[in-house]
Design an enzyme around this catalytic site. Sequence first.
Site, PDB file in Angstrom:
ATOM      1  N   HIS A 102       0.826  -1.223   0.000  1.00  0.00           N
ATOM      2  CA  HIS A 102       0.000   0.000   0.000  1.00  0.00           C
ATOM      3  C   HIS A 102       0.854   1.264   0.000  1.00  0.00           C
ATOM      4  O   HIS A 102       1.932   1.310   0.585  1.00  0.00           O
ATOM      5  CB  HIS A 102      -1.040   0.005   1.129  1.00  0.00           C
TER       6      HIS A 102
ATOM      7  N   ASP B   4       6.368   1.046   6.738  1.00  0.00           N
ATOM      8  CA  ASP B   4       4.927   0.836   6.527  1.00  0.00           C
ATOM      9  C   ASP B   4       4.374   1.925   5.627  1.00  0.00           C
ATOM     10  O   ASP B   4       3.973   2.956   6.105  1.00  0.00           O
ATOM     11  CB  ASP B   4       4.222   0.815   7.887  1.00  0.00           C
TER      12      ASP B   4
ATOM     13  N   GLU C 158      -4.942   2.494   2.617  1.00  0.00           N
ATOM     14  CA  GLU C 158      -5.040   1.276   3.433  1.00  0.00           C
ATOM     15  C   GLU C 158      -5.260   1.611   4.898  1.00  0.00           C
ATOM     16  O   GLU C 158      -6.105   1.032   5.569  1.00  0.00           O
ATOM     17  CB  GLU C 158      -3.761   0.442   3.278  1.00  0.00           C
ATOM     18  N   GLU C 159      -4.484   2.580   5.376  1.00  0.00           N
ATOM     19  CA  GLU C 159      -4.452   2.844   6.819  1.00  0.00           C
ATOM     20  C   GLU C 159      -5.794   3.320   7.367  1.00  0.00           C
ATOM     21  O   GLU C 159      -6.080   3.121   8.537  1.00  0.00           O
ATOM     22  CB  GLU C 159      -3.358   3.879   7.153  1.00  0.00           C
TER      23      GLU C 159
ATOM     24  N   ASP D 228       3.327  -6.119   3.712  1.00  0.00           N
ATOM     25  CA  ASP D 228       2.943  -4.982   4.565  1.00  0.00           C
ATOM     26  C   ASP D 228       3.409  -5.204   6.001  1.00  0.00           C
ATOM     27  O   ASP D 228       2.634  -5.125   6.948  1.00  0.00           O
ATOM     28  CB  ASP D 228       1.413  -4.792   4.520  1.00  0.00           C
TER      29      ASP D 228
ATOM     30  N   HIS E 254       4.192   3.543  12.435  1.00  0.00           N
ATOM     31  CA  HIS E 254       3.212   4.572  12.811  1.00  0.00           C
ATOM     32  C   HIS E 254       3.789   5.606  13.792  1.00  0.00           C
ATOM     33  O   HIS E 254       3.047   6.213  14.558  1.00  0.00           O
ATOM     34  CB  HIS E 254       1.940   3.942  13.408  1.00  0.00           C
TER      35      HIS E 254
END
Length: 281
Positions: A94, A106, A140-141, A168, A239
């Site tokens: 993604h 990520d 995606e997130e 991912d 994140h």
Amino acid sequence: MVKLFQIGTDNSRFAHTVIMRYADDIEKIPAGAISTADAENLEAMFSAQKSAQQDIILNINMQAKEAGWQTSYNVIGEFIGSEKPDEIILISAHLDSWDEGTGALDDGAGVGIVTAAAKLVKEAVGQPKRTIRVVLYAAEEIGLVGAYQYVRTNQDTLENIIFAAESDFGAGQIYQLDTRFAEAVRNDPADLYSALKMMGVELGNNTTNGGPDVSMLPNYGVPVIALKQDGTYYFDYHHTPNDTLDKIKPEDIQQNQTVWAMITAYMAMSDFDPRPAAKTK
Ligand SMILES: [Zn+2]
């Protein structure tokens, strides 16, 4: 109730960002996450406060704002198959990431791994027999938005997907291949499995959902695979502002690319078909 689902494995004072949802019937109040270190500090203050009977005053500075809905796009590239152009090997990652870090792990790593794998296969074998499709999903997130849109747009041809997979989970070394293949043929690619074993990748279970952006595909009879990676450090960084390129070891991402290329090449050049019998022509 306000729901936040995120915690990291690090001792830094960065909170881990994630999507946040409100229940329908409540007033929407601001909500945020704090780091484990700060949470533990706060807890210690609360227990000290009980005995001291003092108020705890928190000064919170939150600058988040709602930007409204925007449009973003899935990015799709493919090498069309020479013999079976309709049969698709779908490898994916993604494009979006949370705003704090650079998104190197990520999911910049995943984007690099699957695009490199497709390129490596093209360089090694030329035009594949089946189509290799690289899908880089948008959004995606915030809830697999691009992935669900892909399913809606391609509903009539999902049965042509030989298998789908997503990278991912950063760039940690791959140690296991999980599949969701038709049981009767699952052990047929013995050559592939033993080649993967030499790369340190064991064959795992046959019950995977394949990872976030392809997790809805088994419901449509699409076979999926998941390549399990070493995640020892993944949740220290993801994140957070620490998700940067220096966290990726070149030898690890190279092992990932090689394993993905081996599987993609095998599936794109063979007649092996792991689709459930009912779905095959
Ligand atoms: Zn991700």
